[in-house]
Design a protein around this motif. Structure first.
Motif, PDB file in Angstrom:
ATOM      1  N   VAL A 180       0.843  -1.199   0.000  1.00  0.00           N
ATOM      2  CA  VAL A 180       0.000   0.000   0.000  1.00  0.00           C
ATOM      3  C   VAL A 180       0.876   1.246   0.000  1.00  0.00           C
ATOM      4  CG1 VAL A 180      -1.769   1.291   1.233  1.00  0.00           C
ATOM      5  CG2 VAL A 180      -1.842  -1.196   1.210  1.00  0.00           C
ATOM      6  N   ARG A 181       0.511   2.220  -0.840  1.00  0.00           N
ATOM      7  CA  ARG A 181       1.219   3.495  -0.887  1.00  0.00           C
ATOM      8  C   ARG A 181       0.237   4.617  -0.565  1.00  0.00           C
ATOM      9  NH1 ARG A 181       4.512   0.263  -0.679  1.00  0.00           N
ATOM     10  NH2 ARG A 181       6.295  -0.110  -2.070  1.00  0.00           N
ATOM     11  N   PRO A 182       0.448   5.333   0.545  1.00  0.00           N
ATOM     12  CA  PRO A 182      -0.443   6.455   0.882  1.00  0.00           C
ATOM     13  C   PRO A 182      -0.202   7.637  -0.043  1.00  0.00           C
ATOM     14  CG  PRO A 182       1.358   6.273   2.479  1.00  0.00           C
ATOM     15  CD  PRO A 182       1.482   5.103   1.562  1.00  0.00           C
ATOM     16  N   ILE A 183      -1.289   8.252  -0.504  1.00  0.00           N
ATOM     17  CA  ILE A 183      -1.229   9.398  -1.411  1.00  0.00           C
ATOM     18  C   ILE A 183      -1.818  10.614  -0.702  1.00  0.00           C
ATOM     19  CG2 ILE A 183      -1.854  10.294  -3.690  1.00  0.00           C
ATOM     20  CD1 ILE A 183      -0.109   7.784  -3.798  1.00  0.00           C
ATOM     21  N   VAL A 184      -1.148  11.723  -0.815  1.00  0.00           N
ATOM     22  CA  VAL A 184      -1.599  12.951  -0.171  1.00  0.00           C
ATOM     23  C   VAL A 184      -2.991  13.329  -0.673  1.00  0.00           C
ATOM     24  CG1 VAL A 184      -1.139  15.429   0.064  1.00  0.00           C
ATOM     25  CG2 VAL A 184       0.752  13.792   0.187  1.00  0.00           C
ATOM     26  N   ALA A 185      -3.825  13.797   0.253  1.00  0.00           N
ATOM     27  CA  ALA A 185      -5.180  14.246  -0.084  1.00  0.00           C
ATOM     28  C   ALA A 185      -5.430  15.601   0.552  1.00  0.00           C
ATOM     29  CB  ALA A 185      -6.215  13.228   0.396  1.00  0.00           C
ATOM     30  N   ASP A 186      -6.350  16.362  -0.042  1.00  0.00           N
ATOM     31  CA  ASP A 186      -6.786  17.624   0.530  1.00  0.00           C
ATOM     32  C   ASP A 186      -8.298  17.589   0.690  1.00  0.00           C
ATOM     33  OD1 ASP A 186      -7.795  18.027  -2.030  1.00  0.00           O
ATOM     34  OD2 ASP A 186      -6.189  19.398  -2.629  1.00  0.00           O
ATOM     35  N   ALA A 187      -8.932  18.726   0.870  1.00  0.00           N
ATOM     36  CA  ALA A 187     -10.373  18.758   1.089  1.00  0.00           C
ATOM     37  C   ALA A 187     -11.157  18.257  -0.121  1.00  0.00           C
ATOM     38  CB  ALA A 187     -10.826  20.174   1.436  1.00  0.00           C
ATOM     39  N   ASP A 188     -10.504  18.188  -1.293  1.00  0.00           N
ATOM     40  CA  ASP A 188     -11.143  17.707  -2.521  1.00  0.00           C
ATOM     41  C   ASP A 188     -10.825  16.240  -2.790  1.00  0.00           C
ATOM     42  OD1 ASP A 188     -12.770  18.032  -4.705  1.00  0.00           O
ATOM     43  OD2 ASP A 188     -11.259  18.979  -5.968  1.00  0.00           O
ATOM     44  N   GLY A 189     -10.118  15.596  -1.868  1.00  0.00           N
ATOM     45  CA  GLY A 189      -9.755  14.197  -2.051  1.00  0.00           C
ATOM     46  C   GLY A 189      -8.325  14.026  -2.513  1.00  0.00           C
ATOM     47  N   MET A 190      -8.052  12.864  -3.101  1.00  0.00           N
ATOM     48  CA  MET A 190      -6.699  12.533  -3.536  1.00  0.00           C
ATOM     49  C   MET A 190      -6.150  13.588  -4.494  1.00  0.00           C
ATOM     50  SD  MET A 190      -5.334   9.030  -5.416  1.00  0.00           S
ATOM     51  CE  MET A 190      -5.560   8.002  -3.960  1.00  0.00           C
ATOM     52  N   VAL A 191      -4.891  13.988  -4.273  1.00  0.00           N
ATOM     53  CA  VAL A 191      -4.245  14.993  -5.112  1.00  0.00           C
ATOM     54  C   VAL A 191      -3.685  14.307  -6.363  1.00  0.00           C
ATOM     55  CG1 VAL A 191      -2.365  16.662  -5.242  1.00  0.00           C
ATOM     56  CG2 VAL A 191      -3.699  16.434  -3.126  1.00  0.00           C
ATOM     57  N   PRO A 192      -4.150  14.667  -7.560  1.00  0.00           N
ATOM     58  CA  PRO A 192      -3.718  13.977  -8.782  1.00  0.00           C
ATOM     59  C   PRO A 192      -2.209  14.018  -8.990  1.00  0.00           C
ATOM     60  CG  PRO A 192      -5.627  15.362  -9.228  1.00  0.00           C
ATOM     61  CD  PRO A 192      -5.182  15.686  -7.846  1.00  0.00           C
ATOM     62  N   GLU A 193      -1.581  15.152  -8.678  1.00  0.00           N
ATOM     63  CA  GLU A 193      -0.135  15.259  -8.879  1.00  0.00           C
ATOM     64  C   GLU A 193       0.623  14.269  -7.989  1.00  0.00           C
ATOM     65  OE1 GLU A 193      -2.172  18.884 -10.158  1.00  0.00           O
ATOM     66  OE2 GLU A 193      -2.187  17.765  -8.258  1.00  0.00           O
ATOM     67  N   ALA A 194       0.106  14.033  -6.785  1.00  0.00           N
ATOM     68  CA  ALA A 194       0.745  13.070  -5.898  1.00  0.00           C
ATOM     69  C   ALA A 194       0.577  11.646  -6.437  1.00  0.00           C
ATOM     70  CB  ALA A 194       0.152  13.183  -4.496  1.00  0.00           C
ATOM     71  N   LEU A 195      -0.589  11.355  -6.996  1.00  0.00           N
ATOM     72  CA  LEU A 195      -0.788  10.047  -7.614  1.00  0.00           C
ATOM     73  C   LEU A 195       0.125   9.888  -8.826  1.00  0.00           C
ATOM     74  CD1 LEU A 195      -2.290   7.351  -7.870  1.00  0.00           C
ATOM     75  CD2 LEU A 195      -4.038   8.552  -9.227  1.00  0.00           C
ATOM     76  N   GLU A 196       0.250  10.943  -9.624  1.00  0.00           N
ATOM     77  CA  GLU A 196       1.130  10.915 -10.794  1.00  0.00           C
ATOM     78  C   GLU A 196       2.566  10.599 -10.381  1.00  0.00           C
ATOM     79  OE1 GLU A 196       2.395  11.142 -14.672  1.00  0.00           O
ATOM     80  OE2 GLU A 196       0.297  11.500 -14.119  1.00  0.00           O
TER      81      GLU A 196
END
Length: 460
Positions: free
Chosen positions: A208-224
């Motif tokens: 499992v890899r945790p991905i940064v999220a903000d109030a809008d959910g998962m941050v696409p750039e962090a997933l990228e």
């Protein structure tokens, strides 16, 4: 004997719960490993300046959590698999306790009457397949057609042949993950997310890899960035009223996530158990990237807790695999429950139950607005829970323990944290109790937030 030792400065009332929580955190983080021996009751009581009975109660709680085992004459040891995170909700409700720890819809005698009525109607016209068939493919075709119509209302267009009826969303998520990722594969998820993800991935040998999220959910750039570093196979998302953070992902964010998954050939598992509650919802990710999204929804969170039925809609290349995995693990969903769900979908009862729930939650959120006015929290007016960040001066485990002492149970963030580290927030359920109890419980939480943290170490 392990070198790790509980910190007396971190003990809070009730001390036995606080002590058990310290041991739990040490086991989950690996500071206490399998077969490590816990200190003898008398020695630990002396070191911490607490009673032997308090130590015994803490060790008993650890045993109930499945983290330790003890034998007379040998001592207490960390069990194999003891690093599995605990559930966010309380296992045992104390007398006169207001339980705001478990997310469940608002329920009244009205709901029980609907179930009784459905069982009477089902008894009068029970299809033979519901009781006599041992073949899923002969039991569920018409249920799949009703499911396809319901999913279409939610914005997901799928063929009945690509639908699977399951015993709720947890079963559906397990089957989806088994099908989309094998041992050693990498799963990406928000750093604070659905509490089943971490232990389930551990059981299946999935990283499992945790991905940064903000109030809008998962941050696409962090997933990228994660996809560029490693070969991410699956991303798990809960874009509608996420558990526990209550975030609602915008359509723009959903499109960005879908495009990232498409570029890196990542399968998306979209858990939409709360989606039906939204009167105005963004399009599901399954509608934006249908070729790679496994979509899951169910009824226990939006209609009735006992209606343990869920649906999985899969893209063509995964539909057969998911059906086979479900066959191996569950054989098939419970036909009688599927009959009730299909009956309610066809006669309008299901939508009526969802509408009723929205109205009830509107009243609950009015209570929240009045009691927590001026407090920073995250919620949606049609959601079943809220996410309450704690001020920096409040230690999360201490706040949870202090609330419990005052008679209110809330869910800490640690079971939802992929890293196991507290996020400095708690989840508060709005539907698990009566409206007057909710108001009283929120009043207590608000008073704890206003007061200076209790740093004293007191025996229970």
């Amino acid at each position: 004997m392990t070198k790790w030792h509980p910190d007396p400065g971190q003990l809070r009332r009730p001390v036995y719960i606080s002590l058990a929580d310290q041991f739990t955190a040490a086991i989950k983080s690996g500071r206490l490993a399998e077969n490590d021996k816990l200190p003898p009751h008398r020695d630990l009581a002396y070191d911490l300046k607490i009673s032997i009975q308090t130590v015994s109660k803490a060790y008993d709680m650890l045993a109930r959590r499945g983290l330790v085992s003890g034998e007379v004459g040998r001592g207490t040891y960390v069990k194999a698999g003891g690093s599995v995170p605990q559930s966010p909700y309380i296992a045992e409700r104390l007398a006169n306790e207001i339980d705001l720890s478990i997310v469940t819809p608002v329920c009244t005698p009205f709901h029980l009457e609907r179930m009784k009525d459905a069982l009477h109607r089902l008894g009068d016209g029970l299809p033979p397949a519901a009781a006599l068939s041992f073949r899923p493919n002969t039991t569920f075709p018409r249920h799949n057609e009703a499911a396809a119509a319901w999913l279409s209302m939610l914005g997901v267009e799928t063929a009945p042949r690509n639908l699977l009826v399951t015993n709720g969303a947890s079963s559906a998520f397990t089957i989806a993950l088994l099908s989309a990722a094998g041992p050693g594969a990498i799963l990406a998820a928000e750093e604070v997310c659905y509490h089943v993800i971490r232990p389930l991935a551990d059981y299946l040998g999935i990283r499992v890899r945790p991905i940064v999220a903000d109030a809008d959910g998962m941050v696409p750039e962090a997933l990228e960035e994660a996809c560029r570093r490693e070969e991410v196979r699956v991303v798990a998302l809960q874009p509608n009223l996420a558990n526990p953070t209550a975030s609602l992902m915008s359509e723009g964010r959903r499109r960005a996530i879908a495009e990232t998954a498409r570029r890196h050939d990542v399968t998306i598992i979209e858990n939409d158990v709360f989606g039906p509650l939204l009167s105005r919802r963004p399009r599901p990710i399954a509608a934006l990237a249908p070729e790679r999204t496994v979509y899951i929804t169910s009824f226990s969170k939006v209609a009735l807790p006992g209606l343990r039925i869920g649906y999985v809609a899969a893209p063509d290349h995964l539909a057969a695999t998911i059906a086979n995995r479900h066959l191996m693990a569950n054989w098939m969903a419970t036909p009688v429950m599927a009959e009730i769900a299909t009956l309610w979908l066809s006669d309008g009862t299901m939508q009526a139950l969802v509408d009723w729930q929205r109205n009830a939650l509107d009243q609950r959120h009015r209570i929240v607005s009045a009691v927590l006015h001026g407090t920073a929290y995250r919620a949606h007016p049609e959601g079943l829970h809220l996410w309450l960040p704690l001020p920096p001066e409040h230690d999360e485990p201490a706040f949870v323990s202090q609330a419990r002492v005052r008679g209110v149970a809330v869910a800490p963030s640690t079971p939802f944290s992929l890293s196991g580290a507290p996020a400095g927030a708690v989840r508060v359920s709005l539907g698990a109790t009566e409206a007057d109890e909710l108001r009283a419980g929120l009043d207590i939480l608000a008073s704890l937030l206003r007061a200076a943290p209790d740093r004293s170490v007191l025996a229970p």
